[in-house]
Structure formats: C-alpha cells, structure tokens
Design an enzyme around this catalytic site. Structure first.
Site, PDB file in Angstrom:
ATOM      1  CG  ASN B  39      -1.946   1.090   1.230  1.00  0.00           C
ATOM      2  OD1 ASN B  39      -1.618   2.268   1.204  1.00  0.00           O
ATOM      3  ND2 ASN B  39      -3.215   0.709   1.268  1.00  0.00           N
ATOM      4  CG  HIS B  50      -6.101  -0.459  -1.626  1.00  0.00           C
ATOM      5  ND1 HIS B  50      -7.342  -0.978  -1.328  1.00  0.00           N
ATOM      6  CD2 HIS B  50      -6.124   0.829  -1.192  1.00  0.00           C
ATOM      7  CE1 HIS B  50      -8.093  -0.052  -0.753  1.00  0.00           C
ATOM      8  NE2 HIS B  50      -7.376   1.058  -0.654  1.00  0.00           N
ATOM      9  CD  GLU B  52      -4.972  -6.254  -2.175  1.00  0.00           C
ATOM     10  OE1 GLU B  52      -4.633  -5.059  -1.973  1.00  0.00           O
ATOM     11  OE2 GLU B  52      -5.788  -6.855  -1.442  1.00  0.00           O
ATOM     12  CB  CYS B  77     -11.177  -3.216  -0.608  1.00  0.00           C
ATOM     13  SG  CYS B  77     -10.393  -2.418  -2.038  1.00  0.00           S
ATOM     14  CB  CYS B  80      -7.953  -5.217  -4.340  1.00  0.00           C
ATOM     15  SG  CYS B  80      -7.043  -3.721  -3.864  1.00  0.00           S
ATOM     16  CG  ASP B 140      -6.144   2.435   2.401  1.00  0.00           C
ATOM     17  OD1 ASP B 140      -5.705   3.174   1.502  1.00  0.00           O
ATOM     18  OD2 ASP B 140      -5.983   1.204   2.404  1.00  0.00           O
TER      19      ASP B 140
END
Lengths: 143, 143
Positions: B39, B50, B52, B77, B80, B140
């Site tokens: 991140n 993020h 990923e 999330c 992602c 975030d």
C-alpha cells in the site's frame, strides 16, 4: 455536450494522441473538476491505469467521495466499478457501453446511479481504436 | 510459513516502516514471484495504491493472469477484488479477514478461489496499525 463529458473525451483523445488507449475520465465535486485522467497502459506500462484509475490517482487523497460524480467515456470494467463501489462514489456518467458493456449491474446492485449517454462520438472513438489495435484492446480488458 | 505469504508480509512491514499502511501483496506464476508491492497511499499520495494494486503495477503488462495466484496480507476490498475479477486471476490467498472482511463473496461469485490463512501475525499487524492510525485506516477504506 455536457462540459464534464467533453473534458473526459478530451482526455481520451489526448491519450490516443500519445499512442495509448482512448478512454478518459473526470471526477467532479460541486460543479468543479477535482481530478482528470486517461488510460495509461501504454504510456506508463501500467495494467491498472484505466482512465478512471488515472483520474482517481490525479485527484489525490480525498476524505470522502460521497459528494462526487465520476465521468468516463466508456462503461467501467470490474476494476473501475469495484473502485467506484469501494470509494462510495454515488453517480457515474458514461459516454457509451456499446463497444464494452462493463459492470453496470454490479454498480447498480451496490446503489450506484449509472447514466449512459450513448454518445456516437464515444462509440466511434472506440470503434476506430479497436479496429486499429485489437491486440492492445484485448490486453486491456484481459480477453 | 508459505514463502509467498512471507514475501507479502515483508512488503507490508516495509510499507509500515515507510510510514504507510501495512498491507502487502505478491503475484506468483509457476512458483516465481512476478510482481510484489505494498500500500502506498501515504508514500505516493495515491488513493488507488492498495497493496494488490501496487503489486499489479509492479508486475507490468501481462498477456494473461489465468496462470497466476495473488497473495495479500488482507482480504481484498471491492477495488482490488474487482481488479482480480477483471484480470481473471483465478486464485487469491489472503493472510486474514478479521480486521477487514473485504469482498470475498463477490470474488467467489465470479469463480475466484479464495483461501484465508487466518494468520495471527497478519491480524496483529493490522490491529496495531488501526489502533495507532484510525483516521488513516478509515480514509483507506473510505469509511
């Protein structure tokens, strides 16, 4: 033409002039553009830089998106749609969905309002690109 | 510990040491790491980075993801997860989902295999971060 969709189209055309994929996006709050961008797969060698993602990058860190609208020249894919859902952007206005149908139902199922302007200018821009660069387009949508 | 999850944890800890959010990710093909990241909201001022997404940026342009596995220290999330669905990554291995439950069902509904290792080390890393930086964490995840 809506001035914000025109700005998204301008971004898309800028991207094409750079040798990239012609998809543009702007983020709007209270009638002001707070971020704008275009697909940069070619320009940055980045798989995640769809137009919406570049726009949201350029908008920087925001404390909330609940009072924003995002414009895109093309219906968002699952990456961009997932981002819209996660960021809680309530409204999406797109140029067209004829050349790529994207993830409209997914966004709507999460309460996002989706308006498709179905603009011939946007359809033509993508049709010309897809005909000229089919391999690049398929890479961008992982087909 | 699985070497790839260990690499994702190493990325997360590196991110925390930089003053960032401790979530890391690696992309693996045929037993080799082809991308890794963490991140970078704080480090790059980027809302979309993020763990990923940084990993997939660093992996560069790929012609296919169908033969890859993505590891993340935390359940993805919607941003992602939408990316994983769009890119057709078939398998996700996560460190934990206790501190953030993410979009597991969405990924599974699109045929993605999701394995949750439920690792105490990953839970503790996030709990310590969330206690220290609750405002940053809420930003975030757009809460």
């Amino acid at each position: 033409m809506d001035e914000f969709m025109q700005a998204a189209i301008d971004e898309a055309r800028l991207g094409r002039s750079e040798g990239g994929i012609p998809i543009g996006s702007v983020l709007v709050r209270n009638g002001q553009i707070v971020g704008r961008g275009h697909n940069k797969r070619v320009q940055e060698g980045s798989a995640i830089k769809h137009g919406e993602m570049d726009c949201l990058t350029n908008a920087g860190r925001q404390s909330t998106y609940r009072d924003t609208v995002i414009y895109s020249t093309l219906m968002p894919c699952y990456m961009c749609a997932g981002t819209i859902v996660q960021f809680k952007i309530p409204k999406v206005i797109v140029g067209e969905s004829r050349t790529f149908d994207g993830a409209r139902e997914f966004m709507e199922s999460h309460g996002v309002e989706v308006i498709d302007l179905d603009l011939p200018e946007c359809v033509q821009m993508m049709e010309e690109f897809i005909e000229a660069e089919p391999t690049l387009w398929n890479e961008d949508i992982a087909e």
